[in-house]
Design a protein around this motif. Structure first.
Motif, PDB file in Angstrom:
ATOM      1  N   UNK A 191       0.836  -1.204   0.000  1.00 42.28           N
ATOM      2  CA  UNK A 191       0.000   0.000   0.000  1.00 42.28           C
ATOM      3  C   UNK A 191       0.869   1.251   0.000  1.00 42.28           C
ATOM      4  N   UNK A 192       1.939   1.240   0.770  1.00 43.20           N
ATOM      5  CA  UNK A 192       2.841   2.395   0.819  1.00 43.20           C
ATOM      6  C   UNK A 192       3.423   2.687  -0.562  1.00 43.20           C
ATOM      7  N   UNK A 193       3.873   1.652  -1.254  1.00 45.68           N
ATOM      8  CA  UNK A 193       4.437   1.841  -2.591  1.00 45.68           C
ATOM      9  C   UNK A 193       3.368   2.308  -3.572  1.00 45.68           C
ATOM     10  N   UNK A 194       2.145   1.766  -3.445  1.00 44.80           N
ATOM     11  CA  UNK A 194       1.055   2.156  -4.342  1.00 44.80           C
ATOM     12  C   UNK A 194       0.683   3.625  -4.141  1.00 44.80           C
ATOM     13  N   UNK A 195       0.754   4.097  -2.927  1.00 47.91           N
ATOM     14  CA  UNK A 195       0.444   5.516  -2.673  1.00 47.91           C
ATOM     15  C   UNK A 195       1.556   6.416  -3.217  1.00 47.91           C
ATOM     16  N   UNK A 198       0.767   6.643  -6.769  1.00 54.50           N
ATOM     17  CA  UNK A 198      -0.382   7.553  -6.928  1.00 54.50           C
ATOM     18  C   UNK A 198       0.092   9.003  -6.968  1.00 54.50           C
ATOM     19  N   UNK A 199       0.947   9.364  -6.031  1.00 55.42           N
ATOM     20  CA  UNK A 199       1.449  10.742  -5.979  1.00 55.42           C
ATOM     21  C   UNK A 199       2.278  11.085  -7.218  1.00 55.42           C
ATOM     22  N   UNK A 200       3.066  10.120  -7.689  1.00 49.76           N
ATOM     23  CA  UNK A 200       3.905  10.381  -8.868  1.00 49.76           C
ATOM     24  C   UNK A 200       3.061  10.613 -10.114  1.00 49.76           C
ATOM     25  N   UNK A 201       2.026   9.789 -10.293  1.00 45.09           N
ATOM     26  CA  UNK A 201       1.190   9.942 -11.487  1.00 45.09           C
ATOM     27  C   UNK A 201       0.375  11.228 -11.401  1.00 45.09           C
ATOM     28  N   UNK A 202      -0.129  11.555 -10.223  1.00 47.18           N
ATOM     29  CA  UNK A 202      -0.832  12.837 -10.056  1.00 47.18           C
ATOM     30  C   UNK A 202       0.107  14.001 -10.376  1.00 47.18           C
ATOM     31  N   UNK A 203       1.364  13.887  -9.975  1.00 45.58           N
ATOM     32  CA  UNK A 203       2.350  14.913 -10.299  1.00 45.58           C
ATOM     33  C   UNK A 203       2.553  15.044 -11.798  1.00 45.58           C
ATOM     34  N   UNK A 204       2.552  13.897 -12.505  1.00 49.47           N
ATOM     35  CA  UNK A 204       2.687  13.922 -13.965  1.00 49.47           C
ATOM     36  C   UNK A 204       1.501  14.625 -14.601  1.00 49.47           C
ATOM     37  N   UNK A 307       3.277 -15.806  -2.694  1.00 49.49           N
ATOM     38  CA  UNK A 307       2.388 -14.996  -3.540  1.00 49.49           C
ATOM     39  C   UNK A 307       1.647 -13.944  -2.709  1.00 49.49           C
ATOM     40  N   UNK A 308       1.617 -12.727  -3.233  1.00 52.03           N
ATOM     41  CA  UNK A 308       0.891 -11.631  -2.598  1.00 52.03           C
ATOM     42  C   UNK A 308       0.088 -10.886  -3.663  1.00 52.03           C
ATOM     43  N   UNK A 309      -1.088 -10.436  -3.254  1.00 51.48           N
ATOM     44  CA  UNK A 309      -1.921  -9.660  -4.172  1.00 51.48           C
ATOM     45  C   UNK A 309      -1.283  -8.301  -4.448  1.00 51.48           C
ATOM     46  N   UNK A 310      -1.295  -7.906  -5.713  1.00 51.38           N
ATOM     47  CA  UNK A 310      -0.754  -6.595  -6.083  1.00 51.38           C
ATOM     48  C   UNK A 310      -1.710  -5.492  -5.655  1.00 51.38           C
ATOM     49  N   UNK A 311      -1.135  -4.402  -5.206  1.00 58.62           N
ATOM     50  CA  UNK A 311      -1.897  -3.185  -4.886  1.00 58.62           C
ATOM     51  C   UNK A 311      -1.990  -2.335  -6.151  1.00 58.62           C
ATOM     52  N   UNK A 312      -3.201  -1.931  -6.497  1.00 63.19           N
ATOM     53  CA  UNK A 312      -3.424  -1.302  -7.796  1.00 63.19           C
ATOM     54  C   UNK A 312      -3.874   0.158  -7.703  1.00 63.19           C
ATOM     55  N   UNK A 313      -3.674   0.852  -8.820  1.00 64.87           N
ATOM     56  CA  UNK A 313      -4.241   2.180  -9.032  1.00 64.87           C
ATOM     57  C   UNK A 313      -4.628   2.300 -10.493  1.00 64.87           C
ATOM     58  N   UNK A 314      -5.556   3.203 -10.796  1.00 64.70           N
ATOM     59  CA  UNK A 314      -5.875   3.467 -12.204  1.00 64.70           C
ATOM     60  C   UNK A 314      -6.008   4.973 -12.398  1.00 64.70           C
ATOM     61  N   UNK A 315      -5.671   5.408 -13.611  1.00 61.27           N
ATOM     62  CA  UNK A 315      -5.488   6.831 -13.866  1.00 61.27           C
ATOM     63  C   UNK A 315      -5.971   7.164 -15.276  1.00 61.27           C
ATOM     64  N   UNK A 316      -7.083   7.879 -15.366  1.00 61.57           N
ATOM     65  CA  UNK A 316      -7.652   8.225 -16.660  1.00 61.57           C
ATOM     66  C   UNK A 316      -7.363   9.671 -17.039  1.00 61.57           C
ATOM     67  N   UNK A 317      -7.198   9.894 -18.329  1.00 60.94           N
ATOM     68  CA  UNK A 317      -6.987  11.241 -18.851  1.00 60.94           C
ATOM     69  C   UNK A 317      -7.742  11.327 -20.181  1.00 60.94           C
ATOM     70  N   UNK A 318      -8.701  12.232 -20.274  1.00 65.20           N
ATOM     71  CA  UNK A 318      -9.521  12.345 -21.472  1.00 65.20           C
ATOM     72  C   UNK A 318      -8.788  13.084 -22.585  1.00 65.20           C
TER      73      UNK A 318
END
Length: 452
Positions: A191-195, A198-204, A307-318
């Motif tokens: 979760x820490x890495x996924x957040x 999240x911050x990096x993509x929002x910065x982009x 095995x561990x479940x991956x923590x995900x994010x999704x990011x849309x841009x129109x």
């Protein structure tokens, strides 16, 4: 046998072929018309894009993107690609047809209702035309049986057509049934890495909209049908926007009203009274956690080989929405103003009127020489220059049209082209500045123009 082989020389391109002539462009201009599509409410961007020959209606919520609009879109995608590479994004392409069983497994086949375009193939198998690709990309990653923690974070994105069965398509490209979107999906080990992702993509996203010169605001948002525990929208404030926003005047707080409990009227940080604006959503980000990875069993192997479940994010841009929204917020009522970086063409050259004194004194030839020199000295602008060859019209009429079409720079062979040395009139459409420059001055000014 070798002596019989003829050596072919590639013929030089005809001179007319190297000039990009406005009269030859497939850009049906209708600059005097109202530009409303029958049966659709209109807005500034829709009206201007129709008048300028950028789009043409096909069916409700669907448009033909004509060559200048495609050029602008391709430039925008290049800028998006640059920013996605900065955050280690890897580009791929996924099918638009999505099997129903993936959506049934996530629960969204029923939950999204009539918003999905649904169809069956000849064997009776059900599909939808994807409005988004969370299920599809998660299934793809889940199929990689030996995904290691060393391969994370994994940041996959595409730019593709999306489909949504809008009940009332409106406002041209701002609310359609078929549109282009950049969608990124990320997979992290914790979760820490996924957040952090999240911050990096929002910065982009912030950098991208800043490079385009668009007045945006990042607001807290509801997760909606996509889900997740954290979500933000990137909004362009505009009167025709469909979202209602509340903003702190000091910049401490911004949210879509959907996220508020009750009537929140003051900023939770500084206590200032919140102001309300309408906005056009051009981007949306979601922290998903394991909402989708748990359904498809998208796992990676930890350093302990568990095995561990991956923590995900999704990011849309129109993509197409940014085109329309930028015209909506930057333009005047009758003239398009583009973000300079993605204007279909950077330059418009206007030669003298046929039969005028300026033409008789070689004004047209002098202007074409500038056109040639710009292409030679500034090769990145070689394909970004249009020559308005409608010389039956006055310079004033063509300048007015150029202003409506939104070329960032217009170079004119006017009265002073007869001077020695010739002086050209240069209009900077975005600043409103008019300069009188020699050929060398024109080239120096244009050397500062950037294209993706």
């Amino acid at each position: 046998m070798g002596s019989a082989v003829r050596r072919w020389r590639v013929p030089a391109a005809p001179r007319a072929g190297r000039l990009l002539l406005l009269s030859r462009l497939f850009q049906p201009l209708n600059l005097q018309a109202g530009g409303e599509a029958e049966g659709e409410p209109s807005c500034r961007s829709q009206r201007l894009m129709l008048q300028a020959g950028l789009i043409h209606p096909s069916s409700p919520g669907c448009f033909h993107y004509l060559p200048p609009a495609v050029r602008a879109m391709e430039k925008l995608v290049k800028v998006v690609d640059e920013e996605m590479r900065e955050v280690s994004g890897q580009k791929l392409s996924m099918p638009s047809l999505s099997p129903a069983e993936l959506w049934r497994a996530s629960g969204r086949w029923e939950r999204m209702g009539t918003e999905l375009f649904r169809l069956r193939d000849r064997h009776g198998k059900s599909y939808c035309l994807g409005p988004t690709h969370e299920e599809v990309v998660t299934e793809l990653v889940a199929a990689q049986s030996n995904l290691s923690h060393k391969q994370l974070p994994l940041r996959l994105y595409q730019v593709s057509r999306k489909f949504r069965d809008e009940p009332k398509p409106r406002f041209g490209l701002l609310r359609g049934r078929e549109f282009y979107m950049k969608d990124m999906y990320t997979f992290d080990a914790s979760e820490e890495a996924a957040r952090r992702t999240y911050d990096e993509v929002c910065g982009a996203y912030c950098r991208l909209l800043g490079r385009l010169g668009l007045p945006f605001v990042k607001v807290q948002a509801a997760a909606g049908n996509i889900g997740g525990s954290m979500s933000h929208e990137f909004q362009l404030p505009a009167d025709i926007g469909e979202d209602r926003l509340v903003l702190c005047p000091e910049g401490h707080f911004a949210a879509n009203v959907e996220t508020l409990n009750g009537e929140q009227t003051s900023c939770p940080t500084c206590g200032e009274k919140l102001t309300q604006r309408r906005g056009i959503e051009v981007g949306h980000t979601f922290y998903l956690g394991t909402k989708y990875s748990s359904v498809s069993n998208a796992v990676f192997y930890s350093p302990e080989n568990k095995p561990q479940l991956a923590e995900m994010g999704c990011y849309g841009l129109g993509i197409t929405r940014i085109l329309a929204a930028s015209i909506e917020v930057l333009s005047t009522e009758d003239s398009i103003r583009w973000p300079s970086l993605i204007a279909p063409y950077q330059l418009c050259f206007i030669p003298p009127k046929r039969g005028s004194r300026e033409e008789e004194e070689e004004g047209a030839a002098l202007l074409e020489r500038v056109y040639d020199d710009v292409a030679e000295v500034l090769p990145h602008l070689a394909g970004d220059s249009v020559l308005d060859d409608r010389t039956q019209l006055t310079i004033g009429k063509r300048l007015k049209d150029a202003n409506k079409l939104g070329y960032p720079f217009v170079v004119i062979a006017g009265k002073r082209v007869c001077e020695d040395p010739p002086v050209f009139e240069v209009w900077n459409q975005n600043s409103g500045e008019v300069l009188f420059l020699s050929k060398e001055g024109v080239i120096e000014l244009l050397s500062k123009v950037q294209v993706p």
